[in-house]
Design a protein around this motif. Structure first.
Motif, PDB file in Angstrom:
ATOM      1  N   SER A   1      82.997  78.250  65.989  1.00  0.00           N
ATOM      2  CA  SER A   1      82.919  78.403  67.446  1.00  0.00           C
ATOM      3  C   SER A   1      82.730  79.866  67.822  1.00  0.00           C
ATOM      4  CB  SER A   1      84.155  77.823  68.125  1.00  0.00           C
ATOM      5  OG  SER A   1      85.306  78.575  67.793  1.00  0.00           O
ATOM      6  N   GLU A   2      83.404  80.769  67.082  1.00  0.00           N
ATOM      7  CA  GLU A   2      83.211  82.201  67.324  1.00  0.00           C
ATOM      8  C   GLU A   2      81.776  82.590  67.007  1.00  0.00           C
ATOM      9  OE1 GLU A   2      86.094  84.335  65.036  1.00  0.00           O
ATOM     10  OE2 GLU A   2      87.775  83.644  66.268  1.00  0.00           O
ATOM     11  N   LYS A   3      81.253  82.027  65.936  1.00  0.00           N
ATOM     12  CA  LYS A   3      79.872  82.327  65.536  1.00  0.00           C
ATOM     13  C   LYS A   3      78.905  81.888  66.640  1.00  0.00           C
ATOM     14  CE  LYS A   3      76.329  80.946  62.256  1.00  0.00           C
ATOM     15  NZ  LYS A   3      76.004  79.998  61.204  1.00  0.00           N
ATOM     16  N   HIS A   4      79.105  80.687  67.169  1.00  0.00           N
ATOM     17  CA  HIS A   4      78.225  80.185  68.225  1.00  0.00           C
ATOM     18  C   HIS A   4      78.343  81.026  69.494  1.00  0.00           C
ATOM     19  CE1 HIS A   4      76.761  76.770  66.029  1.00  0.00           C
ATOM     20  NE2 HIS A   4      77.993  76.324  65.782  1.00  0.00           N
ATOM     21  N   SER A   5      79.554  81.420  69.841  1.00  0.00           N
ATOM     22  CA  SER A   5      79.717  82.237  71.041  1.00  0.00           C
ATOM     23  C   SER A   5      79.072  83.607  70.846  1.00  0.00           C
ATOM     24  CB  SER A   5      81.193  82.387  71.413  1.00  0.00           C
ATOM     25  OG  SER A   5      81.866  83.165  70.455  1.00  0.00           O
ATOM     26  N   LEU A   6      79.182  84.155  69.642  1.00  0.00           N
ATOM     27  CA  LEU A   6      78.526  85.433  69.356  1.00  0.00           C
ATOM     28  C   LEU A   6      77.012  85.288  69.409  1.00  0.00           C
ATOM     29  CD1 LEU A   6      80.759  86.869  66.489  1.00  0.00           C
ATOM     30  CD2 LEU A   6      80.610  87.683  68.844  1.00  0.00           C
ATOM     31  N   GLN A   7      76.499  84.185  68.903  1.00  0.00           N
ATOM     32  CA  GLN A   7      75.059  83.956  68.956  1.00  0.00           C
ATOM     33  C   GLN A   7      74.593  83.836  70.409  1.00  0.00           C
ATOM     34  OE1 GLN A   7      74.437  80.526  66.470  1.00  0.00           O
ATOM     35  NE2 GLN A   7      74.050  81.775  64.637  1.00  0.00           N
ATOM     36  N   ASP A   8      75.369  83.166  71.248  1.00  0.00           N
ATOM     37  CA  ASP A   8      75.027  83.055  72.666  1.00  0.00           C
ATOM     38  C   ASP A   8      75.000  84.431  73.322  1.00  0.00           C
ATOM     39  OD1 ASP A   8      74.820  80.332  72.427  1.00  0.00           O
ATOM     40  OD2 ASP A   8      76.840  79.914  73.230  1.00  0.00           O
ATOM     41  N   GLN A   9      75.994  85.240  72.997  1.00  0.00           N
ATOM     42  CA  GLN A   9      76.036  86.594  73.553  1.00  0.00           C
ATOM     43  C   GLN A   9      74.831  87.396  73.077  1.00  0.00           C
ATOM     44  OE1 GLN A   9      79.797  88.301  72.463  1.00  0.00           O
ATOM     45  NE2 GLN A   9      80.949  87.127  73.984  1.00  0.00           N
ATOM     46  N   ILE A  10      74.482  87.251  71.815  1.00  0.00           N
ATOM     47  CA  ILE A  10      73.318  87.971  71.273  1.00  0.00           C
ATOM     48  C   ILE A  10      72.059  87.545  72.019  1.00  0.00           C
ATOM     49  CG2 ILE A  10      71.828  88.213  69.251  1.00  0.00           C
ATOM     50  CD1 ILE A  10      74.397  88.088  67.542  1.00  0.00           C
ATOM     51  N   GLU A  11      71.899  86.243  72.253  1.00  0.00           N
ATOM     52  CA  GLU A  11      70.718  85.748  72.959  1.00  0.00           C
ATOM     53  C   GLU A  11      70.661  86.301  74.375  1.00  0.00           C
ATOM     54  OE1 GLU A  11      70.735  81.498  72.775  1.00  0.00           O
ATOM     55  OE2 GLU A  11      70.494  81.472  70.595  1.00  0.00           O
ATOM     56  N   LYS A  12      71.798  86.314  75.067  1.00  0.00           N
ATOM     57  CA  LYS A  12      71.835  86.849  76.426  1.00  0.00           C
ATOM     58  C   LYS A  12      71.479  88.323  76.445  1.00  0.00           C
ATOM     59  CE  LYS A  12      75.288  83.656  78.271  1.00  0.00           C
ATOM     60  NZ  LYS A  12      76.657  83.540  78.790  1.00  0.00           N
ATOM     61  N   LEU A  13      72.060  89.072  75.526  1.00  0.00           N
ATOM     62  CA  LEU A  13      71.769  90.505  75.473  1.00  0.00           C
ATOM     63  C   LEU A  13      70.316  90.761  75.105  1.00  0.00           C
ATOM     64  CD1 LEU A  13      75.011  91.839  73.733  1.00  0.00           C
ATOM     65  CD2 LEU A  13      74.351  92.125  76.129  1.00  0.00           C
TER      66      LEU A  13
ATOM     67  N   LYS B   1      67.743  88.801  75.821  1.00  0.00           N
ATOM     68  CA  LYS B   1      66.940  88.501  77.015  1.00  0.00           C
ATOM     69  C   LYS B   1      67.039  89.632  78.029  1.00  0.00           C
ATOM     70  CE  LYS B   1      67.186  83.478  76.688  1.00  0.00           C
ATOM     71  NZ  LYS B   1      67.704  82.246  77.301  1.00  0.00           N
ATOM     72  N   GLU B   2      68.249  90.129  78.229  1.00  0.00           N
ATOM     73  CA  GLU B   2      68.455  91.219  79.166  1.00  0.00           C
ATOM     74  C   GLU B   2      67.705  92.462  78.704  1.00  0.00           C
ATOM     75  OE1 GLU B   2      72.372  93.311  80.849  1.00  0.00           O
ATOM     76  OE2 GLU B   2      72.555  91.142  80.603  1.00  0.00           O
ATOM     77  N   ASN B   3      67.747  92.716  77.410  1.00  0.00           N
ATOM     78  CA  ASN B   3      67.044  93.853  76.835  1.00  0.00           C
ATOM     79  C   ASN B   3      65.537  93.712  77.049  1.00  0.00           C
ATOM     80  OD1 ASN B   3      66.618  96.238  75.464  1.00  0.00           O
ATOM     81  ND2 ASN B   3      66.845  95.339  73.427  1.00  0.00           N
ATOM     82  N   GLU B   4      65.011  92.521  76.858  1.00  0.00           N
ATOM     83  CA  GLU B   4      63.583  92.276  77.068  1.00  0.00           C
ATOM     84  C   GLU B   4      63.194  92.512  78.513  1.00  0.00           C
ATOM     85  OE1 GLU B   4      62.724  88.361  75.644  1.00  0.00           O
ATOM     86  OE2 GLU B   4      63.142  88.886  73.571  1.00  0.00           O
ATOM     87  N   LYS B   5      64.048  92.098  79.438  1.00  0.00           N
ATOM     88  CA  LYS B   5      63.776  92.327  80.859  1.00  0.00           C
ATOM     89  C   LYS B   5      63.703  93.822  81.152  1.00  0.00           C
ATOM     90  CE  LYS B   5      65.790  88.214  82.961  1.00  0.00           C
ATOM     91  NZ  LYS B   5      66.865  87.732  83.853  1.00  0.00           N
ATOM     92  N   LEU B   6      64.647  94.559  80.601  1.00  0.00           N
ATOM     93  CA  LEU B   6      64.660  95.997  80.836  1.00  0.00           C
ATOM     94  C   LEU B   6      63.458  96.672  80.183  1.00  0.00           C
ATOM     95  CD1 LEU B   6      68.463  96.781  80.413  1.00  0.00           C
ATOM     96  CD2 LEU B   6      67.156  96.688  82.541  1.00  0.00           C
ATOM     97  N   LYS B   7      63.074  96.203  79.009  1.00  0.00           N
ATOM     98  CA  LYS B   7      61.923  96.777  78.335  1.00  0.00           C
ATOM     99  C   LYS B   7      60.627  96.448  79.061  1.00  0.00           C
ATOM    100  CE  LYS B   7      63.679  97.051  73.612  1.00  0.00           C
ATOM    101  NZ  LYS B   7      63.539  96.523  72.246  1.00  0.00           N
ATOM    102  N   SER B   8      60.564  95.309  79.689  1.00  0.00           N
ATOM    103  CA  SER B   8      59.337  94.912  80.374  1.00  0.00           C
ATOM    104  C   SER B   8      59.092  95.744  81.630  1.00  0.00           C
ATOM    105  CB  SER B   8      59.380  93.424  80.732  1.00  0.00           C
ATOM    106  OG  SER B   8      60.350  93.198  81.739  1.00  0.00           O
ATOM    107  N   GLY B   9      60.033  96.565  82.000  1.00  0.00           N
ATOM    108  CA  GLY B   9      59.830  97.472  83.128  1.00  0.00           C
ATOM    109  C   GLY B   9      60.432  96.971  84.420  1.00  0.00           C
ATOM    110  N   ALA B  10      61.049  95.840  84.428  1.00  0.00           N
ATOM    111  CA  ALA B  10      61.657  95.300  85.640  1.00  0.00           C
ATOM    112  C   ALA B  10      63.080  95.817  85.726  1.00  0.00           C
ATOM    113  CB  ALA B  10      61.628  93.782  85.627  1.00  0.00           C
ATOM    114  N   SER B  11      63.237  96.953  86.331  1.00  0.00           N
ATOM    115  CA  SER B  11      64.577  97.514  86.465  1.00  0.00           C
ATOM    116  C   SER B  11      65.305  96.852  87.625  1.00  0.00           C
ATOM    117  CB  SER B  11      64.490  99.023  86.688  1.00  0.00           C
ATOM    118  OG  SER B  11      63.931  99.291  87.956  1.00  0.00           O
ATOM    119  N   ILE B  12      66.549  97.161  87.727  1.00  0.00           N
ATOM    120  CA  ILE B  12      67.366  96.588  88.800  1.00  0.00           C
ATOM    121  C   ILE B  12      66.841  97.030  90.153  1.00  0.00           C
ATOM    122  CG2 ILE B  12      69.676  96.579  89.814  1.00  0.00           C
ATOM    123  CD1 ILE B  12      70.773  96.801  86.967  1.00  0.00           C
TER     124      ILE B  12
END
Length: 190
Positions: A56-68, A70-81
């Protein structure tokens, strides 16, 4: 820091694989009841709980990795806040503009309806003020037409009633003064 997060699930996965291999021979072994089997069962239960917890810890860590990621990709794509905020502001301004346009169109339509209704009243021979026009004109043209017809009908009825009342009564009679009628008296003949 993201590297540590990426490495940790690999270590957890390796631990799980090692533990599951250790348990596999125990499960495949014939189940003979020995006096120490209850201790073995307790250990197996503890290990299964630990494995479940780690998974369960592994799955939660994987979910966090996926979220981070995606967020990183958004920031890299140039769409800042700030850009996202600017987009939201632009959308709000657009919706405000659309609302203003709709309000102005409604006002224009109402003015057209008032002008048309006033023309209908003038054709019927009525001079109606703005207050009356404001009461007669409704949101849709059918209701406005029905209101105008009702008001014209009321005015025509009042006119007819007033005519009847004026024509009601007796016809005036010619009065004679000492043998003179009013015409002779007016002409000064006698």
């Amino acid at each position: 820091m993201p590297q540590d997060v990426n490495e940790q699930p690999k270590n957890v996965a390796e631990n799980i694989d090692v533990e599951s291999q250790e348990q596999a021979p125990k499960k495949d072994a014939p189940t003979e009841k020995k006096p120490g089997d209850s201790d073995v069962d307790k250990i197996v239960e503890k290990l299964q709980k630990r494995i479940g917890k780690e998974q369960s810890e592994k799955h939660s860590l994987q979910d966090q990795i996926e979220k981070l990621t995606k967020e990183n990709e958004k920031l890299k794509s140039g769409a800042s806040i700030k850009e996202l905020s600017d987009k939201e502001k632009a959308q709000q301004a657009e919706s405000d503009k659309d609302k203003t346009i709709a309000d102005l169109n409604a006002q224009i339509n109402r003015m057209k309806a008032i002008t048309e209704t006033d023309a209908v009243f003038k054709e019927s021979g009525l001079a109606v003020g703005d207050e009356i026009l404001g009461m007669v004109v409704a949101r849709d043209s059918e209701t406005t037409l029905a209101n105008a017809k009702a008001l014209i009908g009321l005015v025509d009825k009042v006119k007819a009633d007033a005519r009847k009342e004026a024509l009601k009564g007796s016809t005036p009679r010619v009065q004679k003064d000492n043998g003179m009628n009013s015409i002779e008296k007016a002409l000064g003949l006698k």
